[in-house]
Every structure is written in structure tokens, then in C-alpha cells.
Design a protein around this motif. Structure first.
Motif, mmCIF file in Angstrom:
data_model
loop_
_atom_site.group_PDB
_atom_site.id
_atom_site.type_symbol
_atom_site.label_atom_id
_atom_site.label_comp_id
_atom_site.label_asym_id
_atom_site.label_seq_id
_atom_site.Cartn_x
_atom_site.Cartn_y
_atom_site.Cartn_z
ATOM 1 N N VAL A 147 110.713 49.430 22.442
ATOM 2 C CA VAL A 147 110.040 48.528 23.073
ATOM 3 C C VAL A 147 109.149 47.971 22.137
ATOM 4 N N GLN A 148 108.414 49.513 21.423
ATOM 5 C CA GLN A 148 107.381 49.195 19.993
ATOM 6 C C GLN A 148 107.957 48.220 19.052
ATOM 7 N N ALA A 149 109.333 49.133 19.043
ATOM 8 C CA ALA A 149 109.977 48.447 17.978
ATOM 9 C C ALA A 149 110.470 47.558 17.435
ATOM 10 N N LEU A 150 110.428 46.682 19.168
ATOM 11 C CA LEU A 150 111.764 44.869 18.695
ATOM 12 C C LEU A 150 110.108 44.595 18.800
ATOM 13 N N ALA A 151 109.301 45.167 19.761
ATOM 14 C CA ALA A 151 107.925 43.768 19.578
ATOM 15 C C ALA A 151 106.888 44.045 17.965
ATOM 16 N N TYR A 152 106.896 45.386 17.329
ATOM 17 C CA TYR A 152 107.419 44.824 16.338
ATOM 18 C C TYR A 152 106.945 44.081 15.486
ATOM 19 N N ARG A 153 109.138 43.971 15.354
ATOM 20 C CA ARG A 153 109.430 42.891 14.295
ATOM 21 C C ARG A 153 109.166 41.311 14.752
ATOM 22 N N ARG A 154 109.009 41.118 15.908
ATOM 23 C CA ARG A 154 108.908 39.659 16.413
ATOM 24 C C ARG A 154 108.092 39.649 16.105
ATOM 25 N N VAL A 155 106.717 40.192 16.839
ATOM 26 C CA VAL A 155 105.457 39.830 15.891
ATOM 27 C C VAL A 155 105.265 40.280 15.080
ATOM 28 N N ARG A 156 104.695 40.725 13.994
ATOM 29 C CA ARG A 156 104.850 40.953 12.859
ATOM 30 C C ARG A 156 105.512 39.595 12.117
ATOM 31 N N ALA A 157 106.403 38.866 13.183
ATOM 32 C CA ALA A 157 107.931 37.383 12.443
ATOM 33 C C ALA A 157 106.864 36.172 12.542
ATOM 34 N N ARG A 158 105.568 36.568 13.434
ATOM 35 C CA ARG A 158 104.763 35.482 14.268
ATOM 36 C C ARG A 158 106.136 34.517 15.566
ATOM 37 N N ASP A 159 107.361 35.777 15.875
ATOM 38 C CA ASP A 159 108.264 34.733 17.173
ATOM 39 C C ASP A 159 108.328 35.224 18.248
ATOM 40 N N LEU A 160 106.940 34.962 18.457
ATOM 41 C CA LEU A 160 106.556 35.065 20.046
ATOM 42 C C LEU A 160 107.457 34.620 20.874
ATOM 43 N N ALA A 161 108.132 33.800 20.632
ATOM 44 C CA ALA A 161 108.934 33.575 21.838
ATOM 45 C C ALA A 161 109.809 34.591 21.984
ATOM 46 N N ALA A 162 109.994 34.886 21.153
ATOM 47 C CA ALA A 162 111.393 35.582 20.209
ATOM 48 C C ALA A 162 110.941 37.617 21.724
ATOM 49 N N LEU A 163 109.896 37.532 22.258
ATOM 50 C CA LEU A 163 109.693 38.592 23.242
ATOM 51 C C LEU A 163 110.324 38.598 24.355
ATOM 52 N N ALA A 164 110.324 37.889 24.984
ATOM 53 C CA ALA A 164 111.218 37.453 25.830
ATOM 54 C C ALA A 164 112.301 38.386 26.111
ATOM 55 N N GLU A 165 113.233 38.239 24.508
ATOM 56 C CA GLU A 165 114.244 38.682 24.049
ATOM 57 C C GLU A 165 114.096 40.676 24.886
ATOM 58 N N ILE A 166 113.135 41.080 25.301
ATOM 59 C CA ILE A 166 112.771 42.713 25.124
ATOM 60 C C ILE A 166 112.773 43.234 25.720
ATOM 61 N N PRO A 167 112.726 42.261 27.377
ATOM 62 C CA PRO A 167 112.479 42.989 28.794
ATOM 63 C C PRO A 167 114.048 43.271 29.026
ATOM 64 N N PRO A 168 115.336 42.534 29.237
ATOM 65 C CA PRO A 168 116.743 43.259 29.998
ATOM 66 C C PRO A 168 117.302 43.707 28.794
ATOM 67 N N LEU A 169 116.783 44.209 27.419
ATOM 68 C CA LEU A 169 117.124 45.315 26.661
ATOM 69 C C LEU A 169 117.013 46.822 26.461
ATOM 70 N N ALA A 170 115.058 46.408 26.799
ATOM 71 C CA ALA A 170 114.106 47.959 27.674
ATOM 72 C C ALA A 170 114.834 48.145 28.751
ATOM 73 N N THR A 171 114.776 47.247 30.044
ATOM 74 C CA THR A 171 115.218 47.676 30.992
ATOM 75 C C THR A 171 116.398 49.038 31.696
ATOM 76 N N TYR A 172 117.969 47.781 31.018
ATOM 77 C CA TYR A 172 118.668 48.653 30.380
ATOM 78 C C TYR A 172 118.621 49.938 29.445
ATOM 79 N N LEU A 173 118.517 49.819 28.656
ATOM 80 C CA LEU A 173 118.294 51.496 27.290
ATOM 81 C C LEU A 173 117.297 52.453 29.317
ATOM 82 N N LEU A 174 116.308 51.611 29.888
ATOM 83 C CA LEU A 174 115.441 53.278 30.680
ATOM 84 C C LEU A 174 116.300 53.360 31.802
ATOM 85 N N VAL A 175 117.138 52.438 32.227
ATOM 86 C CA VAL A 175 118.112 52.236 33.956
ATOM 87 C C VAL A 175 118.960 52.981 33.722
ATOM 88 N N ALA A 176 120.053 52.415 32.600
ATOM 89 C CA ALA A 176 121.074 53.361 32.958
ATOM 90 C C ALA A 176 121.331 54.205 31.987
#
Length: 261
Positions: A228-257
Motif C-alpha cells: 500500500v505504501q509503495a503504491l501510494a508513494y508513486r501516485r502521490v509523488r506523481a501528483r496523480d491523486l485520482a489514481a489512489l482509487a486503484e489501490i484498495p482492490p489490489l491491496a484488499t486482494y493481497l491481504l485477503v486471498a
């Protein structure tokens, strides 16, 4: 390399990014703490975590969510703030604009509309103000995230809701997001440790919602939140805050599966 593993053909690129980001953050934390010898011993556990993440059965979609309104530094809001609070807001805004190294106490005082003498009445130096800002930002982040976890009934839903709340808060607070997700690494390991000090509360809230038979291995949890931290880092550093919405499904799958088999 991940795609060459049996059953990993066609692994989504964003999931590969998340897995590798999680591994990188785990290694960063060990290196920053001086545990160079212990890194070698992590290889089997990190390998097991990677192998435990199966290919998704379908696209990991982002569901529609009403974003929090972005907050700005409004004069009418700041008028009622104490000088120390104005200092923190000014510091965070300047760090987002020019970086911590280029931010001076004179600039902070000017932005906060106080004298430098007033600054020194509240903070020993710029570093002390930074520590206070990191703690304030982490507290706001937890306040937005933990209630979202606890008000959801199921464990996968709690994880998804908490991650969505976290990313929505980051998108609504771009200056704080830059400080917590990006600039802490530029300042150094001590700033990262200060930021992550409250992470245990977040992990505990998630563990409370998990079923008794969920296999929540500590390193797997650490790697997932590293992702989550690594995904957020790249998006926030690029000022692409809309792309933060891509993180929850990826991170949830990594945690739950992996934990759910």
C-alpha cells in the motif's frame, strides 16, 4: 520473473507492482534499522507470501465512491487556529511545494503569519515541527481509517472499507499525503519510523475483524501494508491523486486471498 512462476501467467502488472513494492518496503525497514544480517532470513517468508497470492479470477475493479472534498488552506479556517497549528499547516504546505530541505523557518513563519520568535516558543527547530506534523498527519489518517474498518461486518469488507477510507483521505489532503507518503523518505529513516509508529493500531483494528482461522502471518501483513505504501508513494509523488482509487482492490486482494486460502 513472477509471470514465469507456475500459475502466474498473465499476472496483472499492477499486482506485480504491488507485490514488489511490498517486498521493497519490508527490506527498507530492515535496512533502515540496521538489521542487515536478518534480511537473508526473510527470503523464505517473502517467497511464501509471493507464492500465496493467486492470479485474480477477474479484474480487480474500483467501485464507485464519493470522494472527500479536497481541503485548502482557507483564511477563515486558519483565523481561529492556535499559532502552533498554523505552523504545522504552513510547514506541510511548504514541504509539498518545495521539499523539506528547502523549507526554512523564515518561510514557515511568513506562511503562518507569525514571527520567528513565536515559532521558537512552540518548536525547538524545524525538525521538531516536522515530527509534530508527522504525528498530526498520522493521527488524522487513523481517525479516517479505523472507524471505517470497525463499522463493517465482514473481514474482507472491513479491509476494503478501511483501505478506501485511507485513500480517500490522502486524495482529499494532498499536502498531508505528500508529507506522509513521499517526503518522510527524503527526510530519512527516523521520519519514516515516526510516521509508522501508530501502524500497530491499524493492524490491530484489521485483526479484530478477521475470522479466527484467517492466516494473518505478521510478515505477510507487513508486506501487504508495504505494498500500500509503495503504491501510494508513486501516485502521490506523481501528483496523480485520482489514481489512489486503484489501490484498495489490489491491496484488499493481497491481504485477503492468501489468508483465506
Amino acid at each position: 520473473a513472477l509471470e514465469e512462476l507456475p500459475g502466474r501467467e498473465g499476472l496483472p502488472a499492477e499486482l506485480s507492482e504491488a507485490i514488489l513494492g511490498g517486498i521493497a518496503i519490508v527490506l527498507y525497514r530492515r535496512l533502515a534499522g540496521g538489521d542487515h544480517e536478518g534480511i537473508v532470513g526473510l527470503a523464505p517468508e517473502l517467497d511464501a507470501w509471493t507464492l500465496a497470492v493467486p492470479n485474480p479470477p477477474g479484474p480487480l475493479r474500483t467501485r464507485a465512491r464519493r470522494s472527500l472534498p479536497r481541503r485548502g488552506a482557507r483564511a477563515d479556517e486558519e483565523a481561529g487556529l492556535l499559532p502552533a497549528e498554523r505552523v504545522l499547516r504552513a510547514l506541510v504546505a511548504l514541504v509539498a511545494e518545495r521539499g523539506y530541505a528547502a523549507t526554512t523557518i523564515a518561510a514557515i513563519s511568513t506562511r503562518a503569519r507569525i514571527s520567528q520568535n513565536t515559532f521558537y516558543k512552540h518548536f525547538r527547530d524545524k525538525g521538531a515541527a516536522l515530527e509534530a506534523a508527522i504525528e498530526a498527519g498520522a493521527a488524522q489518517f487513523l481517525a479516517a481509517t479505523i472507524p471505517a474498518i470497525r463499522r463493517h461486518g465482514s473481514w474482507p469488507g472491513a479491509a476494503r472499507s478501511g483501505l478506501e477510507a485511507a485513500c480517500a483521505w490522502l486524495a482529499a489532503e494532498p499536502d498531508w499525503a505528500h508529507l506522509l507518503c513521499v517526503e518522510t523518505y527524503a527526510v530519512g529513516p527516523h521520519a519514516v519510523r515516526r510516521r509508522d509508529r501508530e501502524r500497530g493500531r491499524l493492524l490491530a483494528a484489521l485483526a479484530e475483524t478477521a475470522p479466527p482461522d484467517a492466516m494473518l502471518e505478521p510478515l505477510a501483513m507487513e508486506a501487504t501494508f508495504g505494498a500500500v505504501q509503495a503504491l501510494a508513494y508513486r501516485r502521490v509523488r506523481a501528483r496523480d491523486l485520482a489514481a489512489l482509487a486503484e489501490i484498495p482492490p489490489l491491496a484488499t486482494y493481497l491481504l485477503v486471498a492468501p489468508a483465506a486460502g
